[in-house]
Scaffold this active site. Structure first.
Site, PDB file in Angstrom:
ATOM      1  N   THR B  31       0.845  -1.199   0.000  1.00 23.23           N
ATOM      2  CA  THR B  31       0.000   0.000   0.000  1.00 23.23           C
ATOM      3  C   THR B  31       0.881   1.249   0.000  1.00 23.23           C
ATOM      4  O   THR B  31       2.076   1.180   0.248  1.00 23.23           O
ATOM      5  CB  THR B  31      -0.892   0.037   1.252  1.00 23.23           C
ATOM      6  N   ASP B  32       0.264   2.388  -0.286  1.00 27.36           N
ATOM      7  CA  ASP B  32       1.003   3.647  -0.217  1.00 27.36           C
ATOM      8  C   ASP B  32       0.211   4.676   0.584  1.00 27.36           C
ATOM      9  O   ASP B  32      -0.843   4.365   1.153  1.00 27.36           O
ATOM     10  CB  ASP B  32       1.360   4.158  -1.619  1.00 27.36           C
ATOM     11  N   ALA B  33       0.726   5.891   0.646  1.00 24.73           N
ATOM     12  CA  ALA B  33       0.129   6.921   1.497  1.00 24.73           C
ATOM     13  C   ALA B  33      -1.271   7.346   1.054  1.00 24.73           C
ATOM     14  O   ALA B  33      -1.966   8.061   1.774  1.00 24.73           O
ATOM     15  CB  ALA B  33       1.053   8.142   1.571  1.00 24.73           C
TER      16      ALA B  33
END
Lengths: 147, 147, 147, 147
Positions: B31-33
């Site tokens: 996942t990312d921000a």
């Protein structure tokens, strides 16, 4: 930010004049058991190039996000020409191929000292912090269309 | 390996009948921000799908490599439709779009319980252990063309 | 979740009895130019193990997060014993080493068919959605201390 | 390469005097759904620091590998103090903690403008191209012990 002298030939037509150049050194973690950079690394490098392009244009993507404007990735394409290896210095040349209120397309040429490693393209949809479609604020649109 | 009942509509035409299904659970590290899976994760998932497709066809890609036959990635395309999130179960449906002696193209549909997350395509050139072009051995060509 | 028969010897003392086993297949993208799995992959596998451990304990980490309870990583240690390679099946055995209101420590043994590949440990601080320290809710503490 | 003025306090004792500083900008792909850099990114940054340290010492790790000398990762430890976020500039300070013929230990301080983000340590065994134990060549040992 540099003027791009002659129009480039290749997979993608580069009609825009402005181009940012991001230099990076290949990380060991980016290589794979073939001894070369794993292909899924290139979209990450393209994102670095995009990030620098926007910063050099005048407003960092971090600032865009803080204003509630996101560029959601809608499509990516990469065409691989030559492999990269650990510790090499690589240049990512980023241009704007298309700029609209709702949709922005970037083009990339990834090189090592003039040798083309890969060409790519990423299509983005403008969204707010909830990832819903929105239009670009006027000032960012003006910024983008100047590129 | 399953029979794919109705012809699918979408970005890529799926003319082939055989399809492998790889199920995976989204990793936090993927996942990312934005709170969703980072787009550069999808080519990694496509590679997982491709790996399972070949294994189910009868010979794992590790066995290909041990015989000095590599599928060098020449081009990838991914079109993103819906985001994936941490801990979700995702299915990668892999098919063969094109199979030649020197060039093989795979197609992918990435889904979460029937919801389309992304569609992709990867083009590969056949190479030996030194990454030079070669033709597929007859038995692997036969295997691939049966798919 | 299995009973762990004999006490294990090694880098970390496993005093707890419960252990989850997560099986995964090595991804090509996880290898590096040495031909083996890159060492920074192991913390990702440990996270997968931890995720499965909590799910099997009764409440997934995604559910923890939805309740505003996070396990922020405070420290990781990995000791590498034997390399892993592409396409191999690897088992991550996860245990709880320490469980308090504010601090939880997990232990990991990463194996390939009984051969020890790596041992690890991760220390976590309990935090809320703003990453500030908080105590574990009673029901989660009870869950954890039952393990 | 800089002289490190006052002895640092902290998790690891830095007895050595030489230190390299690697600056990097946080990539979006390095963040996770918590909005901060994923912890498995730090060993990759430590590797970047180590790579620069050796280059500045006089011979790049790529040159070591070309000579059949590898530093196989035997153990890593990271202690996290403060989170890093997308687009921030981060400095990796790398030192040598221990240098022997068969075993080398590096220490790392990861900072953002003087704020400590993480401290780490990596232990390496000297190996040849087949990943078998060997001793360091005399010139590399002399190089390392000068640091």
């Amino acid at each position: 930010m540099q003027l791009q002298a002659p129009p480039r030939r290749g997979f993608f037509v580069y009609a825009r004049r402005m181009e940012s150049v991001t230099e990076l050194r290949v990380r060991y973690a980016e290589t794979d058991a073939m001894g070369i950079v794993h292909h899924a690394t290139y979209p990450v490098w393209m994102e670095l190039g995009r990030s620098d392009f926007l910063r050099q244009l005048g407003q960092s993507y971090a600032a865009w996000e803080a204003r509630g404007v996101r560029l959601v990735v809608n499509e990516i394409r990469v065409r691989f020409r030559n492999p990269a290896r650990y510790d090499e210095l690589v240049q990512v040349r980023t241009s704007l191929l298309e700029s609209g209120r709702r949709r922005i397309t970037f083009g990339y040429r990834i090189e090592r000292g003039g040798i083309l490693l890969a060409e790519g393209e990423s299509v983005h949809l403008v969204a707010n912090s909830d990832n819903r479609a929105r239009v670009l604020p006027e000032d960012l649109l003006a910024l983008i269309q100047r590129a």
